[in-house]
Design a protein around this motif. Structure first.
Motif, PDB file in Angstrom:
ATOM      1  N   SER A   1       0.840  -1.202   0.000  1.00  0.00           N
ATOM      2  CA  SER A   1       0.000   0.000   0.000  1.00  0.00           C
ATOM      3  C   SER A   1       0.869   1.243   0.000  1.00  0.00           C
ATOM      4  CB  SER A   1      -0.911  -0.007   1.229  1.00  0.00           C
ATOM      5  OG  SER A   1      -1.597   1.218   1.350  1.00  0.00           O
ATOM      6  N   VAL A   2       0.311   2.331  -0.509  1.00  0.00           N
ATOM      7  CA  VAL A   2       1.019   3.609  -0.444  1.00  0.00           C
ATOM      8  C   VAL A   2       0.746   4.318   0.875  1.00  0.00           C
ATOM      9  CG1 VAL A   2       1.017   3.915  -2.941  1.00  0.00           C
ATOM     10  CG2 VAL A   2      -0.866   4.839  -1.597  1.00  0.00           C
ATOM     11  N   ASN A   3      -0.232   3.815   1.633  1.00  0.00           N
ATOM     12  CA  ASN A   3      -0.583   4.409   2.917  1.00  0.00           C
ATOM     13  C   ASN A   3      -0.266   3.430   4.044  1.00  0.00           C
ATOM     14  OD1 ASN A   3      -1.616   6.695   1.557  1.00  0.00           O
ATOM     15  ND2 ASN A   3      -3.573   5.656   1.233  1.00  0.00           N
ATOM     16  N   PHE A   4      -0.074   3.969   5.253  1.00  0.00           N
ATOM     17  CA  PHE A   4       0.397   3.153   6.361  1.00  0.00           C
ATOM     18  C   PHE A   4      -0.406   3.431   7.630  1.00  0.00           C
ATOM     19  CE2 PHE A   4       3.830   3.697   3.399  1.00  0.00           C
ATOM     20  CZ  PHE A   4       4.422   2.440   3.334  1.00  0.00           C
ATOM     21  N   LYS A   5      -0.486   2.395   8.470  1.00  0.00           N
ATOM     22  CA  LYS A   5      -1.073   2.545   9.805  1.00  0.00           C
ATOM     23  C   LYS A   5      -0.069   2.027  10.828  1.00  0.00           C
ATOM     24  CE  LYS A   5      -3.844  -1.674   9.056  1.00  0.00           C
ATOM     25  NZ  LYS A   5      -3.305  -2.564  10.062  1.00  0.00           N
ATOM     26  N   PHE A   6       0.270   2.875  11.792  1.00  0.00           N
ATOM     27  CA  PHE A   6       1.240   2.537  12.819  1.00  0.00           C
ATOM     28  C   PHE A   6       0.581   2.601  14.189  1.00  0.00           C
ATOM     29  CE2 PHE A   6       4.434   4.662   9.781  1.00  0.00           C
ATOM     30  CZ  PHE A   6       4.665   3.464   9.113  1.00  0.00           C
ATOM     31  N   GLY A   7       0.902   1.656  15.037  1.00  0.00           N
ATOM     32  CA  GLY A   7       0.416   1.690  16.411  1.00  0.00           C
ATOM     33  C   GLY A   7       1.263   2.614  17.268  1.00  0.00           C
ATOM     34  N   VAL A   8       0.630   3.248  18.265  1.00  0.00           N
ATOM     35  CA  VAL A   8       1.342   4.085  19.241  1.00  0.00           C
ATOM     36  C   VAL A   8       0.879   3.658  20.629  1.00  0.00           C
ATOM     37  CG1 VAL A   8       1.907   6.412  20.006  1.00  0.00           C
ATOM     38  CG2 VAL A   8       1.371   6.011  17.604  1.00  0.00           C
ATOM     39  N   LEU A   9       1.779   3.096  21.424  1.00  0.00           N
ATOM     40  CA  LEU A   9       1.439   2.530  22.731  1.00  0.00           C
ATOM     41  C   LEU A   9       2.120   3.335  23.820  1.00  0.00           C
ATOM     42  CD1 LEU A   9       0.095   0.250  24.356  1.00  0.00           C
ATOM     43  CD2 LEU A   9       2.144  -1.126  23.941  1.00  0.00           C
ATOM     44  N   TYR A  10       1.329   3.762  24.834  1.00  0.00           N
ATOM     45  CA  TYR A  10       1.868   4.541  25.950  1.00  0.00           C
ATOM     46  C   TYR A  10       2.159   3.611  27.119  1.00  0.00           C
ATOM     47  CZ  TYR A  10       2.093   7.748  29.905  1.00  0.00           C
ATOM     48  OH  TYR A  10       2.488   8.424  31.034  1.00  0.00           O
TER      49      TYR A  10
ATOM     50  N   ARG B   1      -6.912  -5.088  19.288  1.00  0.00           N
ATOM     51  CA  ARG B   1      -7.403  -5.492  17.966  1.00  0.00           C
ATOM     52  C   ARG B   1      -6.772  -4.650  16.863  1.00  0.00           C
ATOM     53  NH1 ARG B   1     -11.933  -4.348  14.636  1.00  0.00           N
ATOM     54  NH2 ARG B   1     -12.684  -2.750  16.060  1.00  0.00           N
ATOM     55  N   HIS B   2      -6.514  -3.387  17.141  1.00  0.00           N
ATOM     56  CA  HIS B   2      -5.905  -2.500  16.144  1.00  0.00           C
ATOM     57  C   HIS B   2      -4.384  -2.487  16.252  1.00  0.00           C
ATOM     58  CE1 HIS B   2      -9.639  -0.818  14.549  1.00  0.00           C
ATOM     59  NE2 HIS B   2     -10.088  -0.787  15.804  1.00  0.00           N
ATOM     60  N   ILE B   3      -3.864  -2.175  17.439  1.00  0.00           N
ATOM     61  CA  ILE B   3      -2.409  -2.041  17.596  1.00  0.00           C
ATOM     62  C   ILE B   3      -1.720  -3.391  17.437  1.00  0.00           C
ATOM     63  CG2 ILE B   3      -0.568  -1.370  19.195  1.00  0.00           C
ATOM     64  CD1 ILE B   3      -2.448   0.738  20.328  1.00  0.00           C
ATOM     65  N   GLY B   4      -2.351  -4.459  17.920  1.00  0.00           N
ATOM     66  CA  GLY B   4      -1.756  -5.790  17.795  1.00  0.00           C
ATOM     67  C   GLY B   4      -1.701  -6.290  16.369  1.00  0.00           C
ATOM     68  N   ASN B   5      -2.494  -5.697  15.483  1.00  0.00           N
ATOM     69  CA  ASN B   5      -2.493  -6.078  14.072  1.00  0.00           C
ATOM     70  C   ASN B   5      -1.744  -5.085  13.193  1.00  0.00           C
ATOM     71  OD1 ASN B   5      -3.936  -8.569  14.029  1.00  0.00           O
ATOM     72  ND2 ASN B   5      -5.788  -7.444  14.546  1.00  0.00           N
TER      73      ASN B   5
END
Length: 929
Positions: free
Chosen positions: A127-136, A223-227
């Motif tokens: 993909s040209v777009n990305f999704k990254f998780g951010v964990l505090y 469900r989101h960050i783990g994937n």
């Protein structure tokens, strides 16, 4: 360097790898333009698709064919030169892609709907777009349940979020959503979003996702960050407190973690990267220490690192096998759908003719109507893809602007000569032309050294040894000539007459008559070795160094006799089966009877033992036609290896150790290869880059993994020198075409013409100069990080050569950039340790063993630099204008680093470049800022 503080220097090696503007070819060059598509099955009965287009290369008046071969293993892309008198056939294009045998030959697909299917195939590459998780994570939290249960973040965490992107309201959001709900707020109310170099990025922030008091595991957040393939972990607390470990997060999908700590006292960020073992190498390498005080630079670095990391993860076996299954299914399904139509349509007979066939007059109007419909469907599909956000079209970014290290400066404008070869002499250039050998300084009038009666085809300037070695004349009259640099300088100072071939008769090296190629070793710590090829005979010549040379750091100009010919001795002759086309000397680890010569001829690369003359097969080339380019001598952990370059391929072979004079060719586990998009005429290695010079472009990749970084269009390109700074000659380009590519409409590139049509290309301006220009890429810009890093304990003092001044301002007055072999080994060892996350002063044996095993499982291999400004270039070739240079290549793993070494890269001066970048937001403008 001693005044260095973290974050004050400017990175020059922060680049997106395999950027979409250079890799998504079908969308950029084919879709919505007249092109041709073919289908067939190979000898293993696997279907394939081929797309071919003739286009103007980025508005630079350079027409060329682009071809994409679609197979289940992925797509293969190549460029082929365009000739108005010789059209290419489909089979010749497939042959260039190493596909010669078919079960069913290629047949043309005329249905315009094929564009939609091919676009789907291209989108499978990522993909040209990305999704990254951010964990505090709060200080002391050691489990993922604790981290995911944080309802709010700290002030420092919020500061990081503000740096990463903008806070957006999800409900009604029309941009890239990264799997979040934009209708009913089921995945939170707000999120963080940004656009970076054309990529939309949505961050899955743990504290912004729904929180549940009843569910301690916070499944909705996991469900989101783990994937997510990549996750940023922001950890509170001091550096001495318990640190994050990837094992704390239970996820089979996340392959890369970026650990961020914020230091409030000095307002800096510290970055640490954790990469799953199967992920290939990716850049940029972390600075040492990995501390950033410049927040915008930190944002640039981290976003590029994470994007490159996700792209690299897609090459792991888990993702690659899944993608291959999907591609195989799509290609087979498409093939089954098309076969009935192909049998019906008799027009497909023309698929066996040229790619650009002449339509019958009776079918001319019908063909024109079909092409118009083809373009209409493609342009509608292109617009739809852009609106959907799946196209690499927008280069909007919030990153900082900086000059790219490969930007060149004009060294000599309106250069009126044809160049054969050249070499750097300090800050000057000694160049052989059709008018003789000239000494050229920037902005100065060329000073003749030898007249045209001595046609020099190959040369090496060895300042530290006060030698100029040349191969002059041709055929049976060809000879090696050796000159003292001091004598040449003295002659220029005294304004003596330009030397002729007759004046140089005393400088002939005996027994070299009829030579067509020669090579020298790149390390001169013990002796200078020259191997001369005379037809299929190799003549080994050495020059012993004076015993004072290794003990002093002063110039060795006076260490030898007045005549340079007396310093050389002839060792032996070695007979080969064929005349070599490429030749490179490989230094053995001990230097005692274990030095080798790599030669290329026929369809193979062989190793020749200098002491015994024994020949060992190194690599056999399976293709029917072989265009040998180079054999580059590289090292890993003090062991020899060779980067073999031919056709479109760069292939690494490890050749160590030498047992009793016999090389042991390592098993294929240590081998790797990558492909260029165009066949190079010469290859230059300057860590961290490897550059391929073609007839009209410079293709720039990374040494550590072969990933593409940039392609610069340089019309009528000829590389002339690369042992120190890189010099090349190029045709003059007008202001409009001097900018980067601007292919924003279907009319900016020529349509695929029939045999009676020619590409609609812009013509040179009437007042445009017909002369070519000579350009220079400073070596310090390319390898600044490698050569400017201070050594803790230099093993041998550098040789500094400062030629005496003379009446000619072009005489070199510059420090030598060459390093000793021990210094370079120390740089390579330290760089490897910092990129493996080890301290420079400690490296447990157990850890070393793990890293060595891990190296064999990786595709790339680390290369250690050599003498000669810490860089390497292609080896000597028969073709003029391509000649041996000195080597440096390195490889590393992409992990955290924090050794105690420091570095400093100075800002380069403004350059005038034939491929300078622009700040325009046009579709294809390459903006790697």
């Amino acid at each position: 360097n001693t005044d260095y503080t973290p974050g004050t220097w400017r990175r020059t090696d922060v680049h997106l790898e395999n950027p979409e503007y250079h890799t998504r070819w079908y969308f950029k060059y084919f879709l919505g333009k007249v092109h041709q598509n073919y289908v067939g099955t190979d000898a293993e009965k696997n279907p394939f698709f081929l797309s071919v287009v003739l286009s103007d290369q980025n508005n630079q008046r350079v027409p060329q064919y682009r071809a994409i071969l679609w197979r289940k293993t992925g797509s293969q892309k190549i460029c082929l030169p365009y000739s108005p008198t010789k059209t290419l056939s489909v089979k010749s294009i497939l042959s260039a892609m190493n596909l010669d045998k078919f079960e069913k030959g290629p047949r043309e697909i005329l249905n315009p709907e094929i564009q939609k299917d091919l676009l789907v195939l291209e989108e499978q590459e990522g993909s040209v777009n990305f999704k990254f998780g951010v964990l505090y994570a709060k200080d002391g939290q050691l489990t993922d349940d604790e981290m995911f249960s944080n309802e709010t973040g700290s002030e420092g965490f919020q500061k990081l979020l503000n740096l990463l992107g903008d806070t957006i309201t999800l409900k009604g959001w029309a941009g890239y959503r990264g799997g979040l709900d934009t209708r009913n707020d089921t995945t939170g109310i707000h999120s963080i979003y940004t656009v970076y170099q054309g990529h939309e990025i949505m961050f899955h922030v743990s504290t912004m996702l729904p929180y549940s008091k009843e569910n301690k595991q916070q499944v909705e957040r996991k469900r989101h960050i783990g994937n997510d393939i990549v996750t940023i972990v922001f950890q509170e607390g001091e550096e001495s407190s318990s640190s994050f470990k990837p094992s704390m997060i239970r996820s089979h999908f996340t392959h890369i973690f970026a650990l961020v700590r914020y230091n409030k006292q000095n307002d800096s960020y510290r970055l640490k990267i954790f990469s799953e073992e199967s992920v290939p190498l990716f850049g940029p390498p972390l600075p040492s220490p990995p501390v950033f005080t410049d927040h915008h630079e930190f944002r640039d670095f981290m976003l590029v690192k994470l994007i490159n990391g996700e792209k690299a993860t897609l090459e792991t076996p888990t993702f690659a096998q899944k993608r291959q299954r999907t591609l195989d299914m799509l290609i087979r399904s498409l093939y089954q759908d098309l076969m009935p139509d192909l049998h019906k349509n008799m027009l497909n007979r023309r698929s066996f003719s040229d790619v650009l066939p002449e339509s019958p007059k009776s079918a001319r109007k019908k063909e024109e109507a079909r092409q118009a419909e083809f373009v209409r469907v493609g342009q509608a599909l292109k617009l739809k893809t852009i609106v959907r956000g799946d196209a690499p079209t927008s280069l909007a970014t919030t990153g900082v602007c900086r000059k790219e290290p490969w930007e060149s400066q004009c060294f000599s404008s309106n250069f009126p000569y044809e160049a054969a070869c050249s070499d750097s002499w300090g800050q000057s250039l000694l160049i052989s032309t059709d008018a003789g050998v000239l000494l050229l300084d920037e902005g100065q009038t060329p000073v003749p050294v030898f007249d045209k009666t001595l046609p020099v085809k190959q040369m090496h300037v060895l300042e530290a040894q006060d030698l100029l070695i040349t191969r002059a004349d041709k055929g049976k009259d060809a000879r090696l000539f050796v000159f003292r640099l001091n004598a040449i300088k003295k002659g220029l100072k005294e304004k003596q007459l330009v030397k002729t071939k007759y004046d140089c008769r005393e400088n002939k090296l005996e027994k070299t008559k009829g030579c067509h190629l020669y090579a020298i070793n790149t390390h001169h710590s013990t002796e200078l070795r020259i191997v001369v090829a005379i037809r299929n005979k190799l003549l080994l010549i050495t020059r012993k160094l004076n015993r004072f040379d290794s003990l002093t750091s002063v110039s060795i100009v006076t260490s030898y006799s007045e005549s340079p010919m007396e310093d050389f001795q002839y060792i032996r002759e070695i007979c080969l089966s064929d005349p070599p086309v490429v030749m490179t000397l490989v230094d053995g680890p001990t230097g005692e009877n274990d030095n080798m010569i790599c030669v290329a001829y026929r369809h193979q690369f062989d190793l020749v033992n200098e002491s015994t003359g024994e020949i060992y097969r190194l690599h056999h080339v399976e293709t029917s036609r072989v265009n040998f380019v180079a054999a580059i001598d590289v090292y890993e952990d003090g062991e020899a290896g060779l980067l073999l370059c031919y056709n479109y391929i760069c292939y690494y072979k490890k050749v160590c150790p030498f047992n009793g004079g016999s090389p042991v060719v390592h098993p294929s586990a240590s081998d790797f290869h990558f492909s260029w998009n165009q066949v190079p005429n010469a290859i230059v290695c300057a860590f961290p880059y490897i550059l391929a010079f073609t007839v009209d472009s410079i293709e720039i990749r990374l040494v550590v993994n072969g990933n593409l970084v940039h392609t610069a269009v340089v019309p009528e390109l000829q590389l002339v020198a690369s042992r120190s700074d890189i010099f090349f000659i190029s045709a003059a380009v007008n202001a409009a075409s001097n900018n980067s590519s601007k292919d924003t409409s279907s009319h900016s590139s020529p349509q695929t013409p029939t045999a009676q049509e020619m590409p609609v290309l812009s013509t040179p301006l009437e007042d445009e100069a017909q002369y070519k220009h000579l350009y220079k890429i400073p070596l310090s810009n390319l390898v600044g990080r490698s050569i400017e890093r201070p050594l803790k304990s230099p093993m041998i003092a550098k040789v500094i050569t400062t030629p005496t001044s003379c009446i000619v301002s072009a005489i070199p007055v510059a420090h030598s950039l060459s390093l000793s072999r021990m210094e370079i080994k120390e740089i390579a060892s330290r760089t490897r340790k910092e990129l493996l996350g080890l301290k420079a002063d400690s490296c447990p044996n157990k850890t070393e063993g793990l890293q060595k095993n891990r190296k064999l499982s990786r595709k790339p291999v680390k290369r250690e630099p050599h003498q000669g400004a810490v860089r390497s270039t292609s080896s000597d070739r028969i073709l003029p204008g391509s000649f041996e240079s000195e080597h440096e290549e390195q490889r590393h793993y992409s992990t955290s680093s924090d050794p105690d070494t420091t570095l400093n890269v100075e800002e380069g001066q403004p350059l005038t470049s034939p491929f300078q970048l622009t700040a325009s937001l046009d579709e294809d403008v390459v903006d790697l800022k």
